[in-house]
Design a protein around this motif. Structure first.
Motif, PDB file in Angstrom:
ATOM      1  N   SER A  85      41.479   2.615  65.401  1.00  0.00           N
ATOM      2  CA  SER A  85      41.566   3.366  64.154  1.00  0.00           C
ATOM      3  C   SER A  85      43.007   3.829  63.955  1.00  0.00           C
ATOM      4  O   SER A  85      43.666   4.253  64.902  1.00  0.00           O
ATOM      5  CB  SER A  85      40.627   4.567  64.203  1.00  0.00           C
ATOM      6  N   THR A  86      43.468   3.780  62.722  1.00  0.00           N
ATOM      7  CA  THR A  86      44.830   4.219  62.447  1.00  0.00           C
ATOM      8  C   THR A  86      44.993   5.703  62.743  1.00  0.00           C
ATOM      9  O   THR A  86      46.034   6.133  63.261  1.00  0.00           O
ATOM     10  CB  THR A  86      45.190   3.925  60.982  1.00  0.00           C
ATOM     11  N   ASP A  87      43.979   6.490  62.442  1.00  0.00           N
ATOM     12  CA  ASP A  87      44.051   7.940  62.663  1.00  0.00           C
ATOM     13  C   ASP A  87      42.799   8.456  63.363  1.00  0.00           C
ATOM     14  O   ASP A  87      42.335   9.560  63.081  1.00  0.00           O
ATOM     15  CB  ASP A  87      44.246   8.669  61.323  1.00  0.00           C
ATOM     16  N   GLY A  88      42.253   7.641  64.254  1.00  0.00           N
ATOM     17  CA  GLY A  88      41.038   8.037  64.951  1.00  0.00           C
ATOM     18  C   GLY A  88      40.962   7.409  66.326  1.00  0.00           C
ATOM     19  O   GLY A  88      41.995   7.177  66.966  1.00  0.00           O
ATOM     20  N   PRO A  89      39.765   7.081  66.777  1.00  0.00           N
ATOM     21  CA  PRO A  89      39.597   6.638  68.159  1.00  0.00           C
ATOM     22  C   PRO A  89      39.955   5.178  68.394  1.00  0.00           C
ATOM     23  O   PRO A  89      40.042   4.366  67.469  1.00  0.00           O
ATOM     24  CB  PRO A  89      38.097   6.859  68.402  1.00  0.00           C
ATOM     25  N   VAL A  90      40.140   4.869  69.676  1.00  0.00           N
ATOM     26  CA  VAL A  90      40.234   3.492  70.164  1.00  0.00           C
ATOM     27  C   VAL A  90      38.917   3.195  70.877  1.00  0.00           C
ATOM     28  O   VAL A  90      38.533   3.904  71.815  1.00  0.00           O
ATOM     29  CB  VAL A  90      41.414   3.313  71.130  1.00  0.00           C
ATOM     30  N   VAL A  91      38.219   2.158  70.422  1.00  0.00           N
ATOM     31  CA  VAL A  91      36.919   1.801  70.978  1.00  0.00           C
ATOM     32  C   VAL A  91      36.988   0.383  71.525  1.00  0.00           C
ATOM     33  O   VAL A  91      37.345  -0.548  70.796  1.00  0.00           O
ATOM     34  CB  VAL A  91      35.802   1.903  69.916  1.00  0.00           C
ATOM     35  N   LEU A 140      32.235   2.603  61.889  1.00  0.00           N
ATOM     36  CA  LEU A 140      33.460   3.195  62.429  1.00  0.00           C
ATOM     37  C   LEU A 140      34.480   3.462  61.316  1.00  0.00           C
ATOM     38  O   LEU A 140      35.150   4.495  61.316  1.00  0.00           O
ATOM     39  CB  LEU A 140      34.070   2.264  63.491  1.00  0.00           C
ATOM     40  N   LEU A 141      34.602   2.522  60.373  1.00  0.00           N
ATOM     41  CA  LEU A 141      35.536   2.732  59.266  1.00  0.00           C
ATOM     42  C   LEU A 141      35.114   3.920  58.406  1.00  0.00           C
ATOM     43  O   LEU A 141      35.946   4.714  57.972  1.00  0.00           O
ATOM     44  CB  LEU A 141      35.624   1.474  58.407  1.00  0.00           C
ATOM     45  N   ARG A 142      33.798   4.039  58.142  1.00  0.00           N
ATOM     46  CA  ARG A 142      33.331   5.164  57.341  1.00  0.00           C
ATOM     47  C   ARG A 142      33.615   6.491  58.027  1.00  0.00           C
ATOM     48  O   ARG A 142      34.001   7.484  57.394  1.00  0.00           O
ATOM     49  CB  ARG A 142      31.826   5.035  57.084  1.00  0.00           C
ATOM     50  N   ALA A 143      33.455   6.503  59.352  1.00  0.00           N
ATOM     51  CA  ALA A 143      33.626   7.749  60.098  1.00  0.00           C
ATOM     52  C   ALA A 143      35.082   8.147  60.255  1.00  0.00           C
ATOM     53  O   ALA A 143      35.400   9.346  60.327  1.00  0.00           O
ATOM     54  CB  ALA A 143      32.964   7.614  61.477  1.00  0.00           C
ATOM     55  N   HIS A 144      35.996   7.168  60.307  1.00  0.00           N
ATOM     56  CA  HIS A 144      37.380   7.493  60.671  1.00  0.00           C
ATOM     57  C   HIS A 144      38.424   6.964  59.695  1.00  0.00           C
ATOM     58  O   HIS A 144      39.618   7.161  59.925  1.00  0.00           O
ATOM     59  CB  HIS A 144      37.675   6.936  62.071  1.00  0.00           C
ATOM     60  N   GLY A 145      38.009   6.323  58.621  1.00  0.00           N
ATOM     61  CA  GLY A 145      38.969   5.727  57.691  1.00  0.00           C
ATOM     62  C   GLY A 145      39.334   6.586  56.520  1.00  0.00           C
ATOM     63  O   GLY A 145      40.203   6.188  55.725  1.00  0.00           O
ATOM     64  N   GLY A 146      38.668   7.746  56.341  1.00  0.00           N
ATOM     65  CA  GLY A 146      38.991   8.608  55.208  1.00  0.00           C
ATOM     66  C   GLY A 146      38.783   7.932  53.873  1.00  0.00           C
ATOM     67  O   GLY A 146      39.513   8.195  52.918  1.00  0.00           O
ATOM     68  N   GLY A 147      37.789   7.052  53.792  1.00  0.00           N
ATOM     69  CA  GLY A 147      37.524   6.332  52.553  1.00  0.00           C
ATOM     70  C   GLY A 147      38.275   5.026  52.417  1.00  0.00           C
ATOM     71  O   GLY A 147      38.007   4.239  51.498  1.00  0.00           O
ATOM     72  N   ASN A 148      39.215   4.749  53.286  1.00  0.00           N
ATOM     73  CA  ASN A 148      39.987   3.501  53.268  1.00  0.00           C
ATOM     74  C   ASN A 148      39.133   2.388  53.874  1.00  0.00           C
ATOM     75  O   ASN A 148      38.635   2.521  55.000  1.00  0.00           O
ATOM     76  CB  ASN A 148      41.276   3.696  54.070  1.00  0.00           C
ATOM     77  N   ARG A 149      38.959   1.282  53.165  1.00  0.00           N
ATOM     78  CA  ARG A 149      38.127   0.160  53.623  1.00  0.00           C
ATOM     79  C   ARG A 149      38.980  -1.063  53.963  1.00  0.00           C
ATOM     80  O   ARG A 149      38.466  -2.175  54.053  1.00  0.00           O
ATOM     81  CB  ARG A 149      37.109  -0.213  52.539  1.00  0.00           C
TER      82      ARG A 149
END
Length: 423
Positions: A85-91, A140-149
């Motif tokens: 994630s750009t501004d969240g976790p590494v999974v 994961l994108l919904r949780a950590h992307g801030g709306g960015n898809r």
């Protein structure tokens, strides 16, 4: 009585290889190395307004996470991947039974079992499994992307790409993100690269020491592999070793052919050493206690001239197009067999950039860019005339510095093959 003059072969046998020993040096700091790489990746993602990155290439997974698992097998079996994630976790999504392999890696926030959907694993259930996989990535994108898809991904078969788009995700080139991130090396990466080069050159010295008439190309090549594995290295990417007439044209892989006295042996290490760094060096040896022919020396001298001329051109701020335009010009008789590049980047493998010959621009090559401090570059030469009996392969690995270049590879050239102007 004065001693008899030394033959070329005797002089060559005294080439000093003492630098080979004691070159391992310090180990890189793995925590600092991982932090640097993740920061580089996220900077590239932000620059492109991507919410995250999915990587399948094991080399990119290693760069992004520091986690490895069955690297070569995973190159052709899509059994593990990672989400950054750009501004969240590494999974990390790892293969069955391998979740514990990420234990202790501080930049990994979560480990999950991979959901594989390629045919070997999924069979006819591939489409359904790809849908489930895409839903998990979308979550994961919904949780950590801030709306960015906007999602970058380095490798994705059609089933997966279609499934991601059904989730409303825009797909972008993740390989560009990874290659640009990997471009500038940190001090710890350079420490690791020097260790890989030390291993490669120890293996090359062993090859040189055991080379004798009658041994096969495969047998000679095996000594480089053995040293690499014994010193903690990982694999060798190609089988580019040939002797005698098999050295021309280039790209013939090593075989069971016996090597004869007086034949050239040319090779390219393409070695992935300790810490996963690449040592990409090429040399040509002469087999047996014999003098080189005039023709062998001529070819070797041309290859050396190409290497040294092009190294002298390299500097920070030079454009790729400038190197191509100003580079040493091949003799017309050698152009049909020219190598694929003049220079290329090197890191965890051969990397961006690719600097080709101007003759190949009309085939879609010739992209531009700038050589910058912190880039590691290989300068290539293959000299083999069309229809010629033999060919010479040389290659050096270099670091672009603030003031010029530093030659990282140190394996000596063969005195017995060099024309007098190089001695």
């Amino acid at each position: 009585m004065s001693p008899a003059p030394e033959s070329d072969a005797q002089a060559s046998s005294k080439t000093d290889l003492s630098f080979i020993t004691g070159r391992d040096g310090p180990a890189p700091d793995p925590i600092a190395l991982r932090a640097y790489r993740l920061t580089r990746l996220r900077a590239e993602l932000r620059a492109r307004d991507h919410a995250g990155l999915v990587v399948y290439d094991p080399i990119n997974i290693r760069y992004a996470t520091g986690a490895t698992n069955m690297q070569v097998w995973a190159l052709h079996n899509a059994v593990r991947y990672a989400f950054v994630s750009t501004d969240g976790p590494v999974v990390v999504f790892d293969f069955h039974g391998g979740l514990h392999l990420s234990n202790g890696i501080e930049i990994i926030d979560e480990v999950r079992p991979a959901l594989s959907w390629f045919y070997f694993i999924a069979g006819e259930h591939g489409p359904a499994r790809a849908t489930l996989w895409a839903q998990e990535i979308a979550e994961l994108l919904r949780a950590h992307g801030g709306g960015n898809r906007r999602l970058a991904i380095d490798k994705c078969d059609p089933l997966g790409a279609d499934a991601l788009r059904r989730e409303g995700i825009e797909i972008f080139d993740g390989q560009e993100v990874c290659e640009q991130a990997r471009l500038i090396k940190s001090p710890d990466e350079l420490i690791a690269m020097r260790r890989a080069l030390a291993v490669a050159e120890e293996g090359m010295a062993k090859m040189r020491a055991v080379l004798s008439p009658g041994m096969t190309e495969n047998e000679l090549w095996s000594h480089l592999h053995q040293i690499n594995i014994a010193r903690g290295g990982e694999w060798i990417e190609t089988r580019l070793l040939a002797s005698g007439r098999r050295t021309n044209p280039w790209f013939q892989e090593c075989s069971d052919k016996p090597i004869a006295a007086g034949e050239l042996v040319s090779f390219d290490t393409d070695l992935i050493g300790p810490d996963g760094l690449c040592a990409d060096i090429s040399r040509s040896f002469l087999c047996g206690e014999v003098a080189a022919t005039v023709e062998q020396k001529r070819l070797y001298g041309l290859a050396r001239e190409q290497i040294e001329t092009n190294i002298a051109l390299l500097r920070p701020g030079l454009r790729f197009s400038e190197l191509a335009e100003r580079s040493w010009r091949l003799p017309e008789s050698c152009k049909p067999n020219r190598y694929s590049v003049i220079a290329h980047g090197v890191g965890l493998c051969d990397e961006y950039p690719h600097c080709g010959y101007v003759e190949d621009n009309d085939r879609g090559g010739g992209y531009d860019g700038v050589f910058s401090p912190g880039m590691t570059i290989c300068i290539e030469s293959y000299i083999g005339e069309e229809g010629g009996a033999e060919g010479v392969k040389l290659e050096e690995q270099l670091l672009i510095t603030e003031s010029g270049i530093e030659r990282l590879s140190r394996f000596p050239y063969e005195e017995t093959l060099m024309p007098s102007r190089w001695l």
